[in-house]
Enzyme design. Sequence first.
Site: not given
Length: 370
Positions: A143, A194, A227, A251, A255
């Site tokens: 970000y 990852k 994942d 993030d 959520d």
Amino acid sequence: MAANKRLLVLPGDGIGPEVMREARRVVDWLDKRRAVSFAIEEGLCGGASLDKHGTPLTDETLERAKAADAVLFGSVGGPKWDSLPFDKKPERGLLRLRKEMDLFANLRPAVCFDALADASSLKPELVRGLDVMIVRELTSGIYFGQPRGIETLPNGQRRGYNTQSYTTEEIRRVVRVACELARKRNKRVTSVEKANVMESGVLWREEAQKLRDAEFPEIELSHMYADNCAMQLVRNPKQFDVIVADNLFGDILSDAAAMLTGSLGMLPSASLGAIDASGRRPALYEPVHGSAPDIAGQNLANPIAMLLSLAMTLRYSFDLLEDARLIETAVKRVLDGGARTGDIMQPGKAKVSTSVMGEMIVRELDNLAA
Ligand code: NAD
């Protein structure tokens, strides 16, 4: 007794001031009934500050936030300010606070209260008793990484790009927060990246392991691809104790985990900075939800996320574990008793307003402390 905890309260906009009023009720109760006492300042942030000062956060409020032991934040934003340019919007006030206070570790607990287990999108037996802490890196990663942008290529195609970037210290400091939290919990940390496809993930994994080996030998650290972690969170969320992840994966995972527990109105959060030379750690506590313009001003909002954010303030900034637990137990008992705000309403339960929910929780605090 001399007030010993400096708290800056920023109620913000929409339902922010309504849920903050209930938090102040509990702060007053703590002041009167417990060994802690607060020096409280109140300030403006978001649209409320824009309307008065023409900016979503004044330099003066920022300085007060930095000087406080902790900031208790409501929510900002609303349709009144939606047409403003991005850099003038109320939400910039919160982003500036996070940036200038260098709040790099975002703590998002996903705790399921038994009384609400049926409200989860998963089977009640999968979430009953759930207590996971997700630590998300908040100030670096994709970000913020450079270069970033949208460019037009010689062939006329456009290309959008961002850069995922982490330094050793950026990884170490957030993994350290996760390990410190785990130390007071079940001593297990799952570090998520990852590493199979991203170099930044390889570095994340190596540095997380090195930090654990050097500083936290008692912590059981495991590594998981993001994942797989997403799948495990909806397959068997209770396997986790503390999860630590970068900004992007954190993030998304926080959520997803939040929704396991029912409603936005139940979710607290904390954002922590680095401990300075005097031992102080900048910190901001806020509910996960926004300003909920659709129900603002109607005494309908659920104040529990705000009250649980106050409990986090007591636990993580002031080390007042017993007081934090009192608030959480009072919330649990009121829910067990059947009181519900509209967002968590279930058949056969009693629907109550924001202020009545706050009053009931304070009454329960009285019972617990009697
Ligand atoms: P929101 O969280 O404000 O509301 C989403 C839905 O959840 C709404 O239907 C709302 O009524 C409900 N809800 C939220 N909190 C609730 C509570 N405590 N009790 C009962 N119901 C609750 O998200 P949104 O509608 O996407 O955003 C509204 C405004 O809030 C926007 O301006 C957005 O930018 C801002 N926002 C601010 C923050 C923040 O201050 N940290 C976070 C998210 C959104």
